[in-house]
Design an enzyme around this catalytic site. Structure first.
Site, PDB file in Angstrom:
ATOM      1  N   HIS A  90       4.439 -14.439  25.120  1.00 26.06           N
ATOM      2  CA  HIS A  90       4.963 -14.539  23.752  1.00 26.06           C
ATOM      3  C   HIS A  90       5.054 -13.111  23.196  1.00 26.06           C
ATOM      4  O   HIS A  90       4.304 -12.727  22.296  1.00 26.06           O
ATOM      5  CB  HIS A  90       4.033 -15.407  22.905  1.00 26.06           C
ATOM      6  CG  HIS A  90       4.637 -15.896  21.615  1.00 26.06           C
ATOM      7  ND1 HIS A  90       5.917 -15.571  21.214  1.00 26.06           N
ATOM      8  CD2 HIS A  90       4.113 -16.670  20.628  1.00 26.06           C
ATOM      9  CE1 HIS A  90       6.160 -16.139  20.033  1.00 26.06           C
ATOM     10  NE2 HIS A  90       5.085 -16.804  19.668  1.00 26.06           N
ATOM     11  N   ASP A  92      -5.954 -19.134  19.409  1.00 19.88           N
ATOM     12  CA  ASP A  92      -4.667 -19.834  19.513  1.00 19.88           C
ATOM     13  C   ASP A  92      -5.001 -21.298  19.784  1.00 19.88           C
ATOM     14  O   ASP A  92      -6.147 -21.641  20.104  1.00 19.88           O
ATOM     15  CB  ASP A  92      -3.853 -19.211  20.671  1.00 19.88           C
ATOM     16  CG  ASP A  92      -2.485 -19.861  20.880  1.00 19.88           C
ATOM     17  OD1 ASP A  92      -1.956 -20.485  19.938  1.00 19.88           O
ATOM     18  OD2 ASP A  92      -1.943 -19.749  22.000  1.00 19.88           O
ATOM     19  N   GLN A 152       5.344 -12.208  19.324  1.00 18.99           N
ATOM     20  CA  GLN A 152       4.121 -12.447  18.554  1.00 18.99           C
ATOM     21  C   GLN A 152       3.157 -11.268  18.689  1.00 18.99           C
ATOM     22  O   GLN A 152       2.544 -10.838  17.709  1.00 18.99           O
ATOM     23  CB  GLN A 152       3.439 -13.728  19.059  1.00 18.99           C
ATOM     24  CG  GLN A 152       2.161 -14.068  18.325  1.00 18.99           C
ATOM     25  CD  GLN A 152       2.397 -14.519  16.901  1.00 18.99           C
ATOM     26  OE1 GLN A 152       3.145 -15.447  16.671  1.00 18.99           O
ATOM     27  NE2 GLN A 152       1.744 -13.869  15.941  1.00 18.99           N
ATOM     28  N   ARG A 200      13.623 -19.518  23.395  1.00 22.28           N
ATOM     29  CA  ARG A 200      12.280 -20.110  23.482  1.00 22.28           C
ATOM     30  C   ARG A 200      12.362 -21.281  24.441  1.00 22.28           C
ATOM     31  O   ARG A 200      13.111 -22.237  24.207  1.00 22.28           O
ATOM     32  CB  ARG A 200      11.803 -20.576  22.110  1.00 22.28           C
ATOM     33  CG  ARG A 200      10.587 -21.480  22.203  1.00 22.28           C
ATOM     34  CD  ARG A 200       9.907 -21.729  20.879  1.00 22.28           C
ATOM     35  NE  ARG A 200       9.194 -20.548  20.431  1.00 22.28           N
ATOM     36  CZ  ARG A 200       8.214 -20.569  19.511  1.00 22.28           C
ATOM     37  NH1 ARG A 200       7.850 -21.706  18.956  1.00 22.28           N
ATOM     38  NH2 ARG A 200       7.614 -19.455  19.153  1.00 22.28           N
ATOM     39  N   CYS A 244      -1.992 -16.861  15.686  1.00 23.21           N
ATOM     40  CA  CYS A 244      -0.519 -16.796  15.708  1.00 23.21           C
ATOM     41  C   CYS A 244       0.104 -17.951  14.926  1.00 23.21           C
ATOM     42  O   CYS A 244       1.260 -17.855  14.540  1.00 23.21           O
ATOM     43  CB  CYS A 244      -0.020 -16.760  17.142  1.00 23.21           C
ATOM     44  SG  CYS A 244      -0.440 -18.214  18.111  1.00 23.21           S
ATOM     45  N   ARG A 273       6.031 -11.056  11.826  1.00 23.48           N
ATOM     46  CA  ARG A 273       6.999 -11.498  12.840  1.00 23.48           C
ATOM     47  C   ARG A 273       8.405 -11.007  12.460  1.00 23.48           C
ATOM     48  O   ARG A 273       9.171 -10.573  13.307  1.00 23.48           O
ATOM     49  CB  ARG A 273       6.995 -13.036  12.941  1.00 23.48           C
ATOM     50  CG  ARG A 273       5.673 -13.656  13.382  1.00 23.48           C
ATOM     51  CD  ARG A 273       5.347 -13.297  14.813  1.00 23.48           C
ATOM     52  NE  ARG A 273       6.442 -13.586  15.702  1.00 23.48           N
ATOM     53  CZ  ARG A 273       6.698 -14.794  16.246  1.00 23.48           C
ATOM     54  NH1 ARG A 273       5.896 -15.800  16.008  1.00 23.48           N
ATOM     55  NH2 ARG A 273       7.723 -14.968  17.064  1.00 23.48           N
TER      56      ARG A 273
END
Ligand code: CP
Ligand code: NVA
Length: 301
Positions: free
Chosen positions: A128, A218, A131, A101, A257, A285
Site C-alpha cells: 500500500h 491496521d 498510504q 486498487r 491507516c 493521503r
C-alpha cells in the site's frame, strides 16, 4: 519515476523527495502556481472498496487540473473477466494515467507494462505505497523526522501495510519492530529478501512497543479475507490499548491507516486520544498522492 508500484522499488532519495514535495503541495494547497495535469484524464480502477484513497485521488487529480474517471470493476468489462492486459492496452490509448486498487500485485505490474502510461498502486494484497507516503509525512510533521526513532507495528505481520512499512524502514534506516502472531509473521524468504537488520519481528507486543515513538496498527482482516474471521482469534494480544501504550515512549504517536475497528485492533479510548494524528494522517493521503501525480507527470510546480 515512471510508476509508483511499491515502496520496495523506490530509492531512499525518491521516497524522501516525494515526502518533501507532499509537504510543499500541502503548504500551497489552493494556490498551486501551475496545473500539471491540465488536459489529462486519469482512470481510477478499483476492485476493492475505498473511502480515503478514492476521494483523495479524485480531489487531488482535480486540484492539479486533471479529470478523474472512477471505474469500479462492475462498471467495466474487467469485472466480467476481460484480462487486465487487454484493459491496459485499451486504457493506455485513451487516458494519461491510471490508479489501481486490486488484489494481485502482478495485475498492477502488468497494467503498467501493457498500458505504457503512469500507473499507481492504490493498494494490492502485497503493498500500500500511497498510504506509507502519507504515514511518513505525518511522522515528519509530528516528530520532526524518523531518524533515530523507533516505530512499532502491531497486528498482521505480513499484510500490505506491514510489508510496505518494512521496505520504508529498509530504505530510511529507522528501527521497525513488528509484533504479530507467529502464524501471521513475515515469511522467512521475504525477510531474507528484505535484508534489513533494523527490522525485527516478535510475538511480544510489549517488546515491540517498548520505548516506541510511533505505534502503528491496521485491521486484523484485510480486504479479500472476508470469511476468514477465525483468523481474529490469534490476534487478541495484539490490540493497541491503554495498557500497551503505557510501555511506549511518553510522547508516542499512534498511526492507523483506517478504517478502524474499535475493540479489535485498537480501542476506542486510544483511537480517540490520538484522533488528531490519525485524521491528519488520513488528510495527508491527499497531499502525498498529489506529489506522486506531479512526479509522474514530470512537471515542476
Ligand atoms: N487507508 C485507506 O487506504 O483507506 P481506504 O480503504 O478508505 O481507501
Ligand atoms: N490491510 C488493509 C488496509 C486497508 C487500507 C486492507 O488491505 O484491507
Amino acid at each position: 519515476m515512471n510508476h509508483l508500484l511499491s515502496i520496495e522499488e523506490l530509492t531512499a532519495g525518491e521516497l524522501t523527495g516525494l515526502i518533501d514535495l507532499a509537504a510543499k503541495l500541502k503548504a500551497e494547497r489552493g494556490a498551486h502556481p501551475s496545473q500539471p495535469l491540465a488536459g489529462q484524464s486519469w482512470a481510477l480502477i478499483f476492485t476493492k472498496a475505498s473511502t480515503r484513497t478514492r476521494v483523495s485521488f479524485e480531489v487531488g487529480i482535480r486540484e492539479l487540473g486533471g479529470a478523474p474517471m472512477f471505474l469500479s470493476k462492475n462498471d467495466i468489462q474487467l469485472g466480467r473477466g476481460e484480462p487486465i492486459i487487454d484493459t491496459a492496452r485499451v486504457l493506455g490509448r485513451m487516458v494519461h494515467g491510471a490508479v489501481i486498487r486490486t488484489y494481485a500485485q502482478e495485475d498492477v505490474v502488468d497494467f503498467a507494462r501493457y498500458s505504457g502510461i503512469p500507473t499507481v498502486n492504490a493498494l494490492t494484497d502485497a503493498e500500500h505505497p500511497c498510504q506509507i507516503l502519507a504515514d511518513l509525512l505525518t511522522v515528519r510533521e509530528k516528530l520532526g523526522g524518523w531518524e533515530g526513532r523507533k516505530v512499532a507495528f502491531v497486528g498482521d505481520g505480513f499484510s500490505n501495510m506491514t510489508i510496505s512499512w518494512m521496505w520504508a524502514a529498509k530504505h530510511l534506516g529507522f528501527e521497525l519492530a513488528v509484533a504479530c502472531p507467529p502464524d501471521y509473521a513475515p515469511e522467512p524468504a521475504f525477510m531474507e529478501r528484505l535484508g534489513a537488520a533494523n527490522v525485527s519481528v516478535t510475538e511480544d507486543p510489549a517488546e515491540a512497543v517498548g520505548g516506541a515513538d510511533v505505534v502503528n496498527t491496521d485491521v486484523w482482516l484485510s480486504m479479500g479475507q472476508e470469511g476468514q474471521e477465525e483468523k481474529e482469534a490469534a490476534f487478541g494480544r495484539y490490540q493497541v490499548n491503554a495498557e500497551l501504550m503505557a510501555v511506549a515512549g511518553g510522547e508516542a504517536v499512534v498511526l492507523h491507516c483506517l478504517p478502524a475497528y474499535r475493540g479489535k485492533e485498537i480501542t476506542e479510548e486510544v483511537l480517540e486520544a490520538h484522533a488528531d494524528t490519525i485524521f491528519q494522517q488520513a488528510e495527508n493521503r491527499l497531499h502525498a498522492q498529489k506529489a506522486v501525480l506531479v512526479e509522474l507527470c514530470g512537471s515542476v510546480v
